[in-house]
Design a protein around this motif. Structure first.
Motif, PDB file in Angstrom:
ATOM      1  N   ASP A  66      34.256  43.855  45.243  1.00  0.00           N
ATOM      2  CA  ASP A  66      34.032  45.230  44.772  1.00  0.00           C
ATOM      3  C   ASP A  66      35.358  45.939  44.527  1.00  0.00           C
ATOM      4  O   ASP A  66      35.534  46.623  43.518  1.00  0.00           O
ATOM      5  CB  ASP A  66      33.208  46.028  45.789  1.00  0.00           C
ATOM      6  CG  ASP A  66      31.738  45.635  45.820  1.00  0.00           C
ATOM      7  OD1 ASP A  66      31.244  45.034  44.826  1.00  0.00           O
ATOM      8  OD2 ASP A  66      31.074  45.924  46.834  1.00  0.00           O
ATOM      9  N   ARG A  69      37.139  44.443  41.423  1.00  0.00           N
ATOM     10  CA  ARG A  69      36.476  44.834  40.178  1.00  0.00           C
ATOM     11  C   ARG A  69      36.630  46.331  39.882  1.00  0.00           C
ATOM     12  O   ARG A  69      36.495  46.749  38.736  1.00  0.00           O
ATOM     13  CB  ARG A  69      34.987  44.461  40.215  1.00  0.00           C
ATOM     14  CG  ARG A  69      34.764  42.955  40.183  1.00  0.00           C
ATOM     15  CD  ARG A  69      35.244  42.371  38.880  1.00  0.00           C
ATOM     16  NE  ARG A  69      35.018  40.935  38.810  1.00  0.00           N
ATOM     17  CZ  ARG A  69      35.965  40.060  38.558  1.00  0.00           C
ATOM     18  NH1 ARG A  69      37.200  40.443  38.345  1.00  0.00           N
ATOM     19  NH2 ARG A  69      35.688  38.773  38.500  1.00  0.00           N
ATOM     20  N   SER A  70      36.919  47.134  40.885  1.00  0.00           N
ATOM     21  CA  SER A  70      37.068  48.576  40.667  1.00  0.00           C
ATOM     22  C   SER A  70      38.440  48.945  40.096  1.00  0.00           C
ATOM     23  O   SER A  70      38.641  50.075  39.662  1.00  0.00           O
ATOM     24  CB  SER A  70      36.816  49.349  41.965  1.00  0.00           C
ATOM     25  OG  SER A  70      37.889  49.150  42.871  1.00  0.00           O
ATOM     26  N   SER A  75      40.260  43.718  36.966  1.00  0.00           N
ATOM     27  CA  SER A  75      38.825  43.613  36.682  1.00  0.00           C
ATOM     28  C   SER A  75      38.425  42.377  35.885  1.00  0.00           C
ATOM     29  O   SER A  75      37.285  41.948  35.947  1.00  0.00           O
ATOM     30  CB  SER A  75      38.336  44.872  35.966  1.00  0.00           C
ATOM     31  OG  SER A  75      38.965  44.984  34.698  1.00  0.00           O
ATOM     32  N   ALA A  97      28.441  41.631  42.399  1.00  0.00           N
ATOM     33  CA  ALA A  97      29.755  42.139  42.825  1.00  0.00           C
ATOM     34  C   ALA A  97      30.867  41.675  41.899  1.00  0.00           C
ATOM     35  O   ALA A  97      32.010  42.111  42.047  1.00  0.00           O
ATOM     36  CB  ALA A  97      30.042  41.709  44.260  1.00  0.00           C
TER      37      ALA A  97
END
Length: 121
Positions: A66, A69-70, A75, A97
């Motif tokens: 998470d 990817r944030s 990403s 996720a």
């Protein structure tokens, strides 16, 4: 194809096995002991692929994915989950996720290298 790989796993033995397998394939390997350490290591490198375990202290693999990817800068990095878990609901949660793939431990070094090369494009 030489790749730069970040491997995140709380087991020292597993990190050593990954380092040996990936180094033998000519990859540059960076190791982290949990998700928090993985994020710290990511600040100083630009890996082609990330390998992460799921069950780890401080920050598990889901939290780590998470967080990765944030961040826009991370990403698009492919993430392979390497774990003893094989439940379909965990695989679905990992895909949600941001996991690119899933490999169950124990791993075959040759298959792991091929999987990394495939997801790194």
């Amino acid at each position: 194809m030489s790749l730069e790989v970040l491997a995140v796993d709380d087991s020292r033995t597993m990190r050593d096995m990954l380092n040996l397998a990936l180094s033998s394939a000519g990859f540059t390997t960076h190791l982290a002991e949990d998700g928090i350490h993985g994020l710290e290591v990511l600040e100083g490198i630009e890996p082609d692929v990330i390998i992460t375990d799921i069950n780890m202290p401080r920050m598990d693999g889901f939290g780590f994915m998470d967080a990765v990817r944030s961040e826009d800068k991370w990403s698009r990095i492919p993430i392979l989950v390497l774990t003893t878990e094989s439940a379909d609901e965990l695989k679905s949660k990992a895909r949600a996720a941001g996991a690119t793939g899933w490999i169950v431990k124990p791993f075959d070094p040759t298959k792991l290298v091929k999987a990394l090369q495939m997801v790194a494009g």
